[in-house]
Enzyme design. Structure first.
Site, PDB file in Angstrom:
ATOM      1  CB  THR A  40      -4.164   9.469   5.614  1.00 42.28           C
ATOM      2  OG1 THR A  40      -2.845  10.089   5.447  1.00 42.28           O
ATOM      3  CG2 THR A  40      -4.773  10.297   6.857  1.00 42.28           C
ATOM      4  CG  HIS A  43      -0.932   6.206   9.565  1.00 43.67           C
ATOM      5  ND1 HIS A  43       0.226   5.723  10.252  1.00 43.67           N
ATOM      6  CD2 HIS A  43      -0.370   6.756   8.623  1.00 43.67           C
ATOM      7  CE1 HIS A  43       1.176   5.827   9.689  1.00 43.67           C
ATOM      8  NE2 HIS A  43       0.947   6.440   8.500  1.00 43.67           N
ATOM      9  NE  ARG A 200       4.803   0.254  -2.631  1.00 42.45           N
ATOM     10  CZ  ARG A 200       4.243   0.688  -1.609  1.00 42.45           C
ATOM     11  NH1 ARG A 200       5.061   1.187  -0.460  1.00 42.45           N
ATOM     12  NH2 ARG A 200       3.046   0.726  -1.119  1.00 42.45           N
TER      13      ARG A 200
END
Ligand code: ZN
Length: 340
Positions: A40, A43, A200
């Protein structure tokens, strides 16, 4: 105090000196010891369409935090100066239908720390006492700050029983990695993980995935092979990518369940008849943490041996926040912690 904030409606963030916060009625002042970075924040940093609609600058970012309470406003009764706490980032109203019926995680009037009010990318932050979560001293500060984010994964994994069940986890960003670690601790049998980043996938193996593969390089029929041709009992979608969403519906067994946590950036067409209805699936939309059931479960999981240390890959002083965003944009990190 020092703070990292979105000063105006443009990309990037600034490190500035701002006035210390003053506690309002029912609020406390937290001295921030650690704060972790989230997608978040990324962004908001990039100032994409979503962020432009959602954020009203100036705003101090940061909603994953841990610290020590150093001052109390009037009316505070549940915490004291000196308490070490993390914070639930959703400030709920306590009055709406959802709040009054045990579903405050989807409160109609909630506000979010670091989005609707100033957050923890700072030396101090003011918080309502109601969001403070007293944290056991044995949990190290660099792990304690990410309990909010980890809680999303606890909620996703434990929506239904996982003991002895086979799981597919699509997306191995931090919440996917947390989900794997939580499922392992909670007694899942076989855990299969997918991501397109080898970095990952390696982390996924470290925290307990039995098989971690890139579906662009390996045929996903391996999920069927690993589950005796049945498919998994539960598929947990943590990426928001349309191809991963379809992978979940394709490889969950009939009468299984799909939990959707990843947020797609646009509407995703589904073949409801074949992907959901004829399979007799249960589909759960997951947002936030169940208040405060998820937090109690999380505290119990730590006591049961939950190990998320491998997921914390980088720690920087607050001033070096740019380094964290660069790593996140490149996908070459697990969780990044900032120390004010
Ligand atoms: Zn409410």
């Amino acid at each position: 105090m020092k703070a990292v904030l979105k000063a105006g409606p443009v990309p990037g963030l600034e490190l500035r000196t701002v006035p210390d916060p003053v506690p309002d009625y029912g609020e406390v002042i937290l001295k921030v010891l650690t704060t972790s970075m989230c997608g978040t924040d990324s962004h908001i940093y990039s100032w994409d369409n979503w962020a432009q609609q959602r954020i009203k600058p100036p705003r101090i970012l940061g909603h994953e935090m841990y610290g020590e309470i150093v001052a109390l406003g009037k009316g505070v009764s549940s915490v004291r100066v000196g308490d070490r706490v993390a914070a639930e980032s959703h400030v709920t109203c306590g009055k709406c239908f959802q709040c009054r019926t045990g579903n405050a995680h989807v409160c109609k009037n909630y506000t979010i720390l670091g989005l609707d009010r100033d957050g923890s990318f700072a030396q101090f932050v003011s918080l309502p006492e109601t969001v403070c979560w007293k944290t056991a001293p044995e949990i190290p500060p660099e792990l304690a700050c990410m309990q909010e984010s980890l809680g999303n994964s606890v909620h996703t994994v434990l929506t239904e029983d996982v003991t002895g069940h086979t799981l597919l986890v699509t997306g191995c960003g931090p919440t996917g990695l947390f989900a794997i670690a939580v499922a392992r601790t909670a007694g899942a049998s076989t855990i299969i993980a997918t991501d397109v980043s080898e970095y990952r996938l390696e982390l996924a193996r470290k925290v307990g995935a039995d098989l971690a593969f890139n579906p662009q390089k390996m045929d996903a029929s391996v999920v069927q092979e690993q589950t005796g041709g049945e498919g998994v009992d539960a598929a947990l979608e943590m990426s928001g990518h349309p191809s991963a969403i379809h992978l979940c519906f394709q490889h969950v067994k009939n009468a299984g369940r799909v939990a959707l946590f990843g947020i797609p950036s646009a509407p995703v067409p589904l073949d409801l008849a074949n992907e959901v209805i004829f399979k007799g699936l249960r589909v759960h939309g997951i947002t936030g943490r169940r208040l405060f059931d998820t937090w109690y479960r999380l505290a119990g999981l730590f006591r049961a041996g939950l190990d998320i240390k491998p997921i914390v890959t980088h720690t920087f002083p607050l001033e070096q926040f740019e380094k964290g965003f660069n790593l996140m944009h490149g996908g070459q990190c697990g969780k990044v912690v900032l120390v004010p």
